[in-house]
Write a protein that holds these residues in place. Structure first.
Motif, mmCIF file in Angstrom:
data_model
loop_
_atom_site.group_PDB
_atom_site.id
_atom_site.type_symbol
_atom_site.label_atom_id
_atom_site.label_comp_id
_atom_site.label_asym_id
_atom_site.label_seq_id
_atom_site.Cartn_x
_atom_site.Cartn_y
_atom_site.Cartn_z
ATOM 1 N N ARG A 1 109.669 9.984 44.746
ATOM 2 C CA ARG A 1 110.862 10.167 45.559
ATOM 3 C C ARG A 1 110.813 9.180 46.715
ATOM 4 O O ARG A 1 109.751 8.790 47.182
ATOM 5 C CB ARG A 1 110.976 11.598 46.072
ATOM 6 C CG ARG A 1 109.894 12.023 47.000
ATOM 7 C CD ARG A 1 110.039 13.497 47.433
ATOM 8 N NE ARG A 1 108.839 13.963 48.086
ATOM 9 C CZ ARG A 1 108.535 13.747 49.353
ATOM 10 N NH1 ARG A 1 109.358 13.066 50.121
ATOM 11 N NH2 ARG A 1 107.418 14.207 49.865
ATOM 12 N N LEU A 2 111.992 8.786 47.150
ATOM 13 C CA LEU A 2 112.094 7.881 48.294
ATOM 14 C C LEU A 2 112.370 8.712 49.540
ATOM 15 O O LEU A 2 113.242 9.579 49.550
ATOM 16 C CB LEU A 2 113.209 6.852 48.070
ATOM 17 C CG LEU A 2 112.869 5.799 47.035
ATOM 18 C CD1 LEU A 2 114.105 4.966 46.709
ATOM 19 C CD2 LEU A 2 111.743 4.898 47.527
ATOM 20 N N GLU A 3 111.612 8.436 50.586
ATOM 21 C CA GLU A 3 111.744 9.157 51.841
ATOM 22 C C GLU A 3 112.309 8.204 52.892
ATOM 23 O O GLU A 3 111.691 7.173 53.179
ATOM 24 C CB GLU A 3 110.352 9.638 52.257
ATOM 25 C CG GLU A 3 110.303 10.536 53.436
ATOM 26 C CD GLU A 3 108.905 11.090 53.608
ATOM 27 O OE1 GLU A 3 108.119 10.459 54.357
ATOM 28 O OE2 GLU A 3 108.584 12.110 52.994
ATOM 29 N N PRO A 4 113.497 8.479 53.450
ATOM 30 C CA PRO A 4 114.063 7.588 54.473
ATOM 31 C C PRO A 4 113.078 7.377 55.619
ATOM 32 O O PRO A 4 112.407 8.319 56.050
ATOM 33 C CB PRO A 4 115.322 8.322 54.941
ATOM 34 C CG PRO A 4 115.680 9.208 53.796
ATOM 35 C CD PRO A 4 114.370 9.614 53.171
ATOM 36 N N ALA A 5 112.987 6.137 56.098
ATOM 37 C CA ALA A 5 112.033 5.792 57.161
ATOM 38 C C ALA A 5 112.342 6.524 58.449
ATOM 39 O O ALA A 5 111.434 6.762 59.244
ATOM 40 C CB ALA A 5 112.038 4.283 57.390
#
Length: 189
Positions: free
Chosen positions: A181-185
């Motif tokens: 999953r991509l986690e917003p910075a």
């Protein structure tokens, strides 16, 4: 679905693996190893409509590489085997982690689509920087997978040998990643 943004990468959202193969007359005596980086961080800037404006960077603590799995033999890896692999990767022979505590990758170009992409960049191992190309694929649900083939000797790494050279790791290793999953910075860690 992959959308424009800046994303934080690391062990909580992704896996970073190195897979080795065996060579030499004694290759049946050893294991093909899967080594995992347990401490690392990175960032991906994604511009879906203009991939050339996208970028990826990652920093791996070289001392965090651990031998997790071994295949190719009837006997499984023991805890003692894993400890020896960690020692060998560190200071004993290969990475000299005291002098070179990090491995870094910085992209210089990103091409393709979220479903099939290529990331070209500079890979620094043991203080030596050389170009590397990562090939990747996305499945549309946010899962991203990729790989790069790295020739150890290019970075001054002498592939591990045993039994007077009869058993040795192949010079080429496969570096792989899987982003679950991509986690917003800008999201709290």
């Amino acid at each position: 679905m992959l959308t424009d943004g800046t994303y934080r990468l690391g062990p909580s959202t992704a896996r970073l693996l190195i897979k080795t193969g065996r060579a030499g007359l004694g290759r049946r005596a050893g294991h093909d190893l899967t080594i995992e980086a347990t401490r690392w961080s990175g960032e991906a800037v994604v511009v879906v409509g203009d991939p050339d404006r996208s970028s990826v960077s990652a920093t791996v603590e070289a001392g965090s590489l651990e031998g997790g799995e071994g295949t190719g033999r009837l006997k499984a890896l023991t805890d003692a085997d894993r400890a020896e692999i960690k020692r060998t990767l560190g200071d004993k022979a290969l990475l000299h982690t005291a002098e070179h505590p990090t491995i870094t990758f910085r992209s210089t170009r990103v091409t393709g689509t979220p479903q099939s992409f290529e990331i070209t960049g500079d890979l620094t191992i043991k203080g030596r920087t050389h170009p590397a190309t990562v090939h990747g694929k996305g499945n549309g649900d946010g899962l991203l997978r990729g790989w790069a083939t790295v020739t150890q000797s290019t970075w001054g790494i002498k592939p591990y040998t045993a039994f007077l050279g009869a058993l040795r790791l192949a010079d080429e290793v496969q570096m792989e990643f899987e982003v679950a999953r991509l986690e917003p910075a800008d999201a709290p860690p």
